[in-house]
Motif scaffolding. Structure first.
Motif, PDB file in Angstrom:
ATOM      1  N   UNK A  12      10.920   8.611   2.220  1.00  0.00           N
ATOM      2  CA  UNK A  12      10.403   7.272   1.924  1.00  0.00           C
ATOM      3  C   UNK A  12      10.464   6.470   3.217  1.00  0.00           C
ATOM      4  N   UNK A  13       9.305   6.027   3.681  1.00  0.00           N
ATOM      5  CA  UNK A  13       9.232   5.321   4.964  1.00  0.00           C
ATOM      6  C   UNK A  13       8.481   4.006   4.790  1.00  0.00           C
ATOM      7  N   UNK A  14       9.033   2.921   5.364  1.00  0.00           N
ATOM      8  CA  UNK A  14       8.395   1.606   5.238  1.00  0.00           C
ATOM      9  C   UNK A  14       8.164   0.991   6.607  1.00  0.00           C
TER      10      UNK A  14
ATOM     11  N   UNK B 153      15.116   4.121  -6.218  1.00  0.00           N
ATOM     12  CA  UNK B 153      15.993   3.228  -5.448  1.00  0.00           C
ATOM     13  C   UNK B 153      15.449   3.045  -4.045  1.00  0.00           C
ATOM     14  N   UNK B 154      15.091   4.158  -3.386  1.00  0.00           N
ATOM     15  CA  UNK B 154      14.605   4.069  -2.011  1.00  0.00           C
ATOM     16  C   UNK B 154      13.238   3.375  -1.940  1.00  0.00           C
ATOM     17  N   UNK B 155      12.376   3.645  -2.925  1.00  0.00           N
ATOM     18  CA  UNK B 155      11.060   3.004  -2.929  1.00  0.00           C
ATOM     19  C   UNK B 155      11.200   1.502  -3.180  1.00  0.00           C
ATOM     20  N   UNK B 156      12.030   1.109  -4.140  1.00  0.00           N
ATOM     21  CA  UNK B 156      12.244  -0.317  -4.408  1.00  0.00           C
ATOM     22  C   UNK B 156      12.889  -1.007  -3.209  1.00  0.00           C
ATOM     23  N   UNK B 157      13.792  -0.301  -2.545  1.00  0.00           N
ATOM     24  CA  UNK B 157      14.424  -0.857  -1.352  1.00  0.00           C
ATOM     25  C   UNK B 157      13.382  -1.091  -0.251  1.00  0.00           C
ATOM     26  N   UNK B 158      12.450  -0.134  -0.108  1.00  0.00           N
ATOM     27  CA  UNK B 158      11.390  -0.288   0.893  1.00  0.00           C
ATOM     28  C   UNK B 158      10.489  -1.468   0.560  1.00  0.00           C
ATOM     29  N   UNK B 159      10.190  -1.642  -0.724  1.00  0.00           N
ATOM     30  CA  UNK B 159       9.314  -2.749  -1.129  1.00  0.00           C
ATOM     31  C   UNK B 159      10.001  -4.101  -0.924  1.00  0.00           C
ATOM     32  N   UNK B 160      11.304  -4.168  -1.165  1.00  0.00           N
ATOM     33  CA  UNK B 160      12.035  -5.432  -1.035  1.00  0.00           C
ATOM     34  C   UNK B 160      12.001  -5.967   0.383  1.00  0.00           C
ATOM     35  N   UNK B 161      12.141  -5.069   1.347  1.00  0.00           N
ATOM     36  CA  UNK B 161      12.301  -5.497   2.729  1.00  0.00           C
ATOM     37  C   UNK B 161      11.041  -5.250   3.557  1.00  0.00           C
TER      38      UNK B 161
ATOM     39  N   UNK C  10       3.873   1.806   2.544  1.00  0.00           N
ATOM     40  CA  UNK C  10       5.080   2.575   2.212  1.00  0.00           C
ATOM     41  C   UNK C  10       4.643   4.010   1.969  1.00  0.00           C
ATOM     42  N   UNK C  11       5.171   4.925   2.769  1.00  0.00           N
ATOM     43  CA  UNK C  11       4.805   6.343   2.654  1.00  0.00           C
ATOM     44  C   UNK C  11       5.856   7.086   1.832  1.00  0.00           C
ATOM     45  N   UNK C  12       5.364   7.911   0.923  1.00  0.00           N
ATOM     46  CA  UNK C  12       6.243   8.751   0.102  1.00  0.00           C
ATOM     47  C   UNK C  12       5.691  10.169   0.163  1.00  0.00           C
ATOM     48  N   UNK C  13       6.508  11.109   0.609  1.00  0.00           N
ATOM     49  CA  UNK C  13       6.002  12.480   0.651  1.00  0.00           C
ATOM     50  C   UNK C  13       7.144  13.479   0.520  1.00  0.00           C
TER      51      UNK C  13
ATOM     52  N   UNK D 280       0.844  -1.190   0.000  1.00  0.00           N
ATOM     53  CA  UNK D 280       0.000   0.000   0.000  1.00  0.00           C
ATOM     54  C   UNK D 280       0.881   1.244   0.000  1.00  0.00           C
ATOM     55  N   UNK D 281       0.727   2.067  -1.026  1.00  0.00           N
ATOM     56  CA  UNK D 281       1.552   3.264  -1.158  1.00  0.00           C
ATOM     57  C   UNK D 281       0.721   4.491  -0.783  1.00  0.00           C
ATOM     58  N   UNK D 282       1.273   5.328   0.090  1.00  0.00           N
ATOM     59  CA  UNK D 282       0.595   6.533   0.554  1.00  0.00           C
ATOM     60  C   UNK D 282       1.433   7.738   0.173  1.00  0.00           C
ATOM     61  N   UNK D 283       0.778   8.729  -0.452  1.00  0.00           N
ATOM     62  CA  UNK D 283       1.479   9.954  -0.872  1.00  0.00           C
ATOM     63  C   UNK D 283       0.972  11.138  -0.063  1.00  0.00           C
TER      64      UNK D 283
END
Length: 388
Positions: free
Chosen positions: A318-320, A288-296, A303-306, A264-267
């Motif tokens: 980018x916070x997971x 890179x940071x978003x893919x890294x968050x999704x991997x782990x 996953x929050x992106x703002x 779930x991605x939140x902006x």
């Protein structure tokens, strides 16, 4: 201002003489012209005296002619005085700012006049010849205080050379290690195809799929290595322009939701955050940071992106809610080919170059990365860029 005043004075005198001559010539033919300091009723003044052939005398007072121009002259001189005052202040400020450079030039001139004894220079030359950059902790030391500054500079140079050599060896070693695995896998599947793939369709299908995956993995690895190599050599040119960081973060959020339905991605980001930089590279660092968050992160995690504006910077976050990292791991995550023990044991893939690439991009934009991570809680990357 001096030349302007001279021109104005000459223009004033020319007009004064021309008017006096023109007035008298209408009354008779001028026979004589003289200047005097005083005349009847005109003491302490400059008088332009004109006489005509019929014996008439005409006195022209410079003071009386100048009276209407007194106020404009005072205003002009006041403006010039103010300009001179500010100019002197600027000169003092410039001299104050240039003082360190001036002192440096004086020191350089003094050093250029120093003459070293031939014996001291020979000792220094022998120390340099016997110093091997391949030895650990090599240093040049002659014991002469006059050569101490030169020794410090040479020792710093040797340390930098040694560190550069260590980085190069480590980079080649890590790259060789990471390339060895996919090459071995490809070679194994090729051998399997050669033995059984011609007759067994299942072996053929499995081998083709594995070869495709490993070749794609090698392609990504080589592209990442080339990117970092170009960056180290200064050949990654930035195409800088002004853009809205919030809008760019929103683009990455929309892309992430489209290609990854497991999280779930939140902006968040309401106001524009303008900055100057290379849009494509900044976007690559976000990915890179978003893919890294999704991997782990596990399936269903958020996953929050703002993006947001700060006093003198703009940033994206980018916070997971993933596995997180210990402090001992956080200090190494931007090193090339580094992967934590948990990451190496997982099935997430990757070779440990993504965060190194993101770090290079952020550094190229004079930015910084703040990492906050706790095991089993999650990780937050905050990337800040100065407002230009």
């Amino acid at each position: 201002m001096l030349w302007l005043n001279i021109v104005l004075v000459l223009l004033f005198l020319g007009c004064f003489l021309w008017q006096a001559e023109n007035t008298v010539s209408k009354k008779g033919i001028i026979s004589d012209r003289t200047f005097c300091r005083e005349a009847p009723g005109l003491e302490h003044d400059i008088i332009y005296v004109l006489r005509t052939y019929d014996g008439m005398r005409y006195d022209n007072s410079l003071r009386e002619y100048a009276k209407p121009l007194l106020l404009p002259a005072i205003i002009l001189l006041s403006v010039e005085a103010i300009q001179l005052f500010f100019a002197l202040g600027q000169v003092r400020m410039i001299r104050k700012r240039m003082k360190p450079l001036n002192d440096l030039a004086i020191k350089a001139e003094q050093m250029s006049r120093i003459t070293y004894e031939p014996e001291k220079l020979r000792n220094l030359e022998e120390e340099i010849l016997h110093a091997s950059p391949t030895e650990e902790d090599v240093q040049i030391h002659t014991g002469d205080k006059e050569l101490e500054s030169i020794e410090v500079a040479l020792n710093n140079l040797l340390r930098n050379m040694k560190e550069s050599e260590r980085r190069q060896v480590r980079f080649v070693s890590d790259a060789s290690h990471e390339l060895r695995t996919p090459i071995s896998v490809i070679q194994g599947y090729v051998n399997m195809l050669d033995r059984w793939g011609k007759e067994d369709e299942s072996v053929l299908t499995e081998s083709i799929e594995a070869l495709k995956n490993e070749s794609q993995h090698m392609k990504e690895l080589v592209e990442q290595l080339l990117f970092l190599a170009r960056g180290d050599s200064g050949r990654n040119a930035l195409q800088r322009k002004r853009f809205d960081l919030t809008a760019l973060v929103q683009d990455v959020w929309e892309e992430s939701m489209m290609i990854d339905e497991k999280h779930t991605y939140v902006f968040a980001g309401e106001e524009a955050a303008w900055m100057t930089g290379d849009v494509a590279m900044i976007k690559q660092s976000m990915r890179v940071f978003v893919q890294n968050a999704a991997k782990y992160s596990q399936e269903g995690d958020t996953i929050q992106i703002y993006a947001r504006r700060e006093d003198d910077a703009v940033c994206y976050v980018v916070q997971d809610e993933g596995i997180g990292m210990a402090d001992s791991e956080v200090v190494h995550i931007f090193e090339r080919f580094y992967r934590s023990d948990v990451a190496r044991g997982s099935e997430t893939g990757g070779v440990g170059l993504g965060l190194s690439i993101a770090k290079w991009i952020v550094d190229a934009h004079d930015g910084n990365i703040e990492v906050l991570s706790r095991p089993d809680i999650g990780t937050r990357f905050t990337v800040r860029f100065p407002v230009q």
